[in-house]
Design a protein around this motif. Structure first.
Motif, PDB file in Angstrom:
ATOM      1  N   VAL A   2       3.021   5.758  -2.206  1.00  0.00           N
ATOM      2  CA  VAL A   2       1.629   5.845  -2.626  1.00  0.00           C
ATOM      3  C   VAL A   2       0.863   4.708  -1.947  1.00  0.00           C
ATOM      4  N   THR A   3      -0.322   5.006  -1.435  1.00  0.00           N
ATOM      5  CA  THR A   3      -1.249   3.967  -1.026  1.00  0.00           C
ATOM      6  C   THR A   3      -2.599   4.262  -1.667  1.00  0.00           C
ATOM      7  N   TRP A   4      -3.230   3.192  -2.186  1.00  0.00           N
ATOM      8  CA  TRP A   4      -4.490   3.396  -2.910  1.00  0.00           C
ATOM      9  C   TRP A   4      -5.295   2.106  -2.902  1.00  0.00           C
ATOM     10  N   ASN A   5      -6.505   2.203  -2.400  1.00  0.00           N
ATOM     11  CA  ASN A   5      -7.462   1.116  -2.548  1.00  0.00           C
ATOM     12  C   ASN A   5      -8.136   1.312  -3.908  1.00  0.00           C
ATOM     13  N   ILE A   6      -7.853   0.422  -4.857  1.00  0.00           N
ATOM     14  CA  ILE A   6      -8.275   0.644  -6.235  1.00  0.00           C
ATOM     15  C   ILE A   6      -9.610  -0.029  -6.562  1.00  0.00           C
ATOM     16  N   ALA A   7     -10.202  -0.725  -5.578  1.00  0.00           N
ATOM     17  CA  ALA A   7     -11.552  -1.272  -5.720  1.00  0.00           C
ATOM     18  C   ALA A   7     -11.708  -2.101  -6.997  1.00  0.00           C
ATOM     19  N   VAL A 169      10.655   1.750   9.727  1.00  0.00           N
ATOM     20  CA  VAL A 169       9.469   1.026   9.270  1.00  0.00           C
ATOM     21  C   VAL A 169       8.475   2.045   8.713  1.00  0.00           C
ATOM     22  N   PHE A 170       7.936   1.752   7.547  1.00  0.00           N
ATOM     23  CA  PHE A 170       6.822   2.529   7.006  1.00  0.00           C
ATOM     24  C   PHE A 170       5.582   1.633   7.022  1.00  0.00           C
ATOM     25  N   TRP A 171       4.527   2.137   7.652  1.00  0.00           N
ATOM     26  CA  TRP A 171       3.257   1.402   7.755  1.00  0.00           C
ATOM     27  C   TRP A 171       2.196   2.202   7.028  1.00  0.00           C
ATOM     28  N   PHE A 172       1.518   1.574   6.086  1.00  0.00           N
ATOM     29  CA  PHE A 172       0.601   2.326   5.245  1.00  0.00           C
ATOM     30  C   PHE A 172      -0.453   1.385   4.676  1.00  0.00           C
ATOM     31  N   LEU A 254       2.255   6.063   7.686  1.00  0.00           N
ATOM     32  CA  LEU A 254       2.958   6.397   8.926  1.00  0.00           C
ATOM     33  C   LEU A 254       4.370   5.819   8.875  1.00  0.00           C
ATOM     34  N   TRP A 255       5.227   6.267   9.783  1.00  0.00           N
ATOM     35  CA  TRP A 255       6.589   5.740   9.830  1.00  0.00           C
ATOM     36  C   TRP A 255       7.082   5.672  11.276  1.00  0.00           C
TER      37      TRP A 255
END
Length: 442
Positions: A2-7, A169-172, A254-255
């Motif tokens: 999960v990726t999330w900008n939660i502000a 590598v996972f880049w996120f 991405l990976w």
């Protein structure tokens, strides 16, 4: 993942949909990257003393389902959490975390990257959560920041000192790449009509991958979900404020699989056989099963992005470093015993300890009690070592528990017992639990 900008928002009460807990598929690892976690000075200090509200909601949700927090790393508003099923914990080793600041001349951690590195059944993996420079005109700066993060992050492991040395590598994160050239009307009409493919060729990350060789090594699934930025709060509507920000796929996952080493030149000085660091013998295959966003969450102006992956790998080892087990019946009525055996040589420390965990524990530090391992001479391989635990340290209420050997040097639990029952006559006598007679509560 999960990726999330939660502000800077507080977490919702229910993260079931976010973690795909309502979907029937086996999950072994959860990796959650957040950006813009509330890092106001007083809040940041309180989060250093105790877990922040987002970590708590994830731990409270996942622990009852058998997931334990492996580690976490925080830099200002950037937070990265890794959870694993309890069965995998002894095979997640050499855990290290690091971070890189890129915002405001590199002194303030409002932008940059945080990463977690560990060995998973012998395969070196790295997870890198980034928040890169904002605004349409900074695509090149975002690439430069990412390259700087890759060059400066270092780990204290000889074979994998930097991010790109890892097998996987996972880049996120909130990578902040925008959709160039297209006007707001064309963007919104393409999104509303479901013709997202019309926007892909102007996505800045896709465009940059065509120019930068090191970016081409990273793979990404198709962007078949709506751009995840920028939304009105608690709404599915894109920005209706005066600024009317153009929608964009700022939030990405991405990976990268480490490329195979080129074969050596066939000359008199070099061997003619190819060596590949064991990648042929112990390969790792990564396939993405889903890549989507969840529009149901509205606490932020970003929507969370979720990806599920299947990792196919051959385990380099299947035996825990330490075998550990309780001896006899455990209860708070008497001192109890445990055995542990070092099954393979590793960086043993007199600061290592054995914890008693209630089944459903949240992290390695969430023990009911602990005992230090033998303090003097180092144990021999396969030597059976017995430790006594004082009855006053045993939970009176009892229940299902597990013993875990924590390695200080590896920052991980390297041995777990099977689950076992802890009972107590004292609890019954004191009326804390009902007495059971012929299968009935008295």
């Amino acid at each position: 993942m999960v990726t999330w900008n939660i502000a800077t928002a507080e977490p919702p009460e229910d993260v079931t949909s976010l973690l795909h807990l309502d979907v029937q598929h086996p999950t072994d690892l959860y990796v959650i990257g957040l950006q813009e976690v509330n890092s106001a000075p007083l809040r940041f200090i309180s989060d250093m003393i105790a877990d922040d509200s987002w970590s708590l909601v994830f731990m409270n949700t996942l622990a009852p389902r058998g997931f334990v927090k492996v580690t976490s790393v925080r830099m200002q508003g950037l937070l990265l959490l890794v959870f694993a099923k309890q069965i995998h914990l002894p095979f997640i080793r050499n855990i290290q975390t690091t971070y890189t600041r890129t915002g405001i001349f590199g002194f303030w951690g409002n932008k940059g990257g945080v990463s977690v590195h560990f060995s998973f059944y012998g395969h070196m993996m790295c997870f890198l959560n980034c928040h890169l420079a904002a605004h349409m005109n900074y695509a090149l700066q975002r690439v430069d920041e990412f390259e700087y993060i890759l060059e400066t992050q270092e780990f204290d492991i000889p074979d994998t000192p930097q991010v790109l040395d890892h097998k996987v590598v996972f880049w996120f994160g909130d990578l902040n790449f925008r959709i160039a050239d297209h006007g707001l009307h064309f963007l919104r009409s393409s999104i509303n009509s479901g013709r997202l493919n019309l926007l892909w060729n102007k996505d800045q990350l896709i465009m940059m991958k065509k120019k930068e060789l090191f970016l081409q090594e990273f793979e990404e699934g198709p962007l078949n979900f709506k751009p995840t930025y920028k939304f009105d709060l608690n709404s599915d509507s894109y920005d209706t404020s005066g600024k009317k920000r153009k929608p964009a796929w700022t939030d990405r996952i991405l990976w990268r699989i480490k490329p195979k080493s080129p074969p050596p030149e066939d000359d008199d000085e070099k061997a003619s056989t190819s060596t590949d660091d064991g990648q042929d013998e112990y390969p790792v295959l990564v396939s993405q099963d889903t890549y989507t966003s969840d529009m149901s969450y509205g606490v932020s102006d970003h929507k969370p992005v979720i990806a599920t992956f299947s990792l196919e790998l051959r385990k380099c080892f299947e035996t825990p470093l330490v075998h550990i087990s309780p001896l006899g019946v455990w209860s708070a009525d008497q001192d109890v015993l445990l055995n542990y055996t070092i099954q393979e040589d590793f960086m043993f420390s007199t600061w290592d300890w054995i914890g008693l965990y209630k089944v459903g524990f949240k992290s390695a530090s969430n023990y009911e009690t602990f005992v230090w391992v033998r303090e003097n001479d180092l144990p021999e391989i396969n030597e059976v070592i017995q430790i006594s635990v004082n009855k006053d340290k045993i939970p009176v209420l009892g229940g299902q528990y597990v013993l875990g050997y924590y390695s200080t040097n590896m920052q991980s639990l390297v041995g777990l017992s099977t689950n076992f029952q802890v009972g107590s006559r004292r609890a019954t006598m004191e009326g804390l639990v009902p007495e059971i007679l012929n299968g009935l509560s008295k």
